[in-house]
Design a protein around this motif. Sequence first.
Motif, mmCIF file in Angstrom:
data_model
loop_
_atom_site.group_PDB
_atom_site.id
_atom_site.type_symbol
_atom_site.label_atom_id
_atom_site.label_comp_id
_atom_site.label_asym_id
_atom_site.label_seq_id
_atom_site.Cartn_x
_atom_site.Cartn_y
_atom_site.Cartn_z
ATOM 1 N N ALA A 156 -5.140 2.963 -0.074
ATOM 2 C CA ALA A 156 -5.232 1.871 -0.650
ATOM 3 C C ALA A 156 -5.435 0.556 0.366
ATOM 4 O O ALA A 156 -6.361 -0.396 0.247
ATOM 5 C CB ALA A 156 -3.824 1.477 -1.336
ATOM 6 N N ALA A 157 -4.675 0.544 1.452
ATOM 7 C CA ALA A 157 -5.029 -0.151 2.589
ATOM 8 C C ALA A 157 -6.480 -0.135 2.945
ATOM 9 O O ALA A 157 -7.224 -1.179 3.533
ATOM 10 C CB ALA A 157 -4.267 -0.035 3.658
ATOM 11 N N TYR B 290 0.854 -1.215 -0.133
ATOM 12 C CA TYR B 290 -0.059 -0.041 0.090
ATOM 13 C C TYR B 290 0.778 1.416 0.170
ATOM 14 O O TYR B 290 1.191 1.879 1.115
ATOM 15 C CB TYR B 290 -1.004 0.047 1.221
ATOM 16 C CG TYR B 290 -1.803 -1.265 1.420
ATOM 17 C CD1 TYR B 290 -2.614 -1.564 0.573
ATOM 18 C CD2 TYR B 290 -1.545 -2.057 2.667
ATOM 19 C CE1 TYR B 290 -3.337 -2.750 0.595
ATOM 20 C CE2 TYR B 290 -2.222 -3.239 2.826
ATOM 21 C CZ TYR B 290 -3.096 -3.571 2.055
ATOM 22 O OH TYR B 290 -3.857 -4.661 2.253
#
Length: 260
Positions: free
Chosen positions: A78-79, A73
């Motif tokens: 994104a995580a 990430y």
Amino acid sequence: MPPRASRPPLHEQTPPPDWLPEVIARLRAEYHPDLPLPRPERQVLDALLRTLLSQQNTSTVAARQFAALKAAYPRWEAALLDGPDGIETVLRDAGGGLARIKAGYIHGILAHLHEHLGTLDLAATRQLNDQEARNLLEGLPGIGMKTASLVLLFDLLRPALPVDTNIERVAKRLELFPQRWTAEKVERWFDAVVPREWAQRAAFHVAGVRHGRLTCRPREPRCDRCVLQDLCPSAALLGPSETRGVRSRGERNPVSSEHD
């Protein structure tokens, strides 16, 4: 009925002994004689998550897991989108325990920041006063007093005083306060009795941790080589046979001048 009187602070209920400064001085002389310098500034969120990963993990495993997260990430957004299951997979592939729990905390922290601050960034903590910064950190999922104190001390350069299990064990063997005290009480007591100076507190924390790991170990403590032996009432009970029965707290000659 008259209002109930509030209880005095912990350090007034249990005042520090007059030899506490000697304990701090000897530990520093033995394990951290030079005052620390601030380490290069890191993103506060990165520092917080890496500290979270270090809970019940070795520093090597925590570093490996954090590197795996950053590789998977590049941006924490994104995580957040990947969710706790995806984060857990990254942590498991990197090795180390409590992957499911820590993945839940990490995702929870990111979701909390997105919802309440509108950004996945904790840079604002640098502009807050000590208590405001602590309140923000401790309000995040999975972040307790010790983790917040570590980030405050080492990344925000605030005079916090994190107390880990090593420092707590040393202090209780020295009988500085009641054995029944929780870790939170222990930290509150130390915070009140140790001078609020960043470098001194950082050095004391590191020295205390090293002493607990190397000398005042949970099992088979090395009392015969301990710089606090003559101050410690537990040395007569826990140490090797040649040190048992030794009188404590100044009833022996103090340690050699090289530790003064």
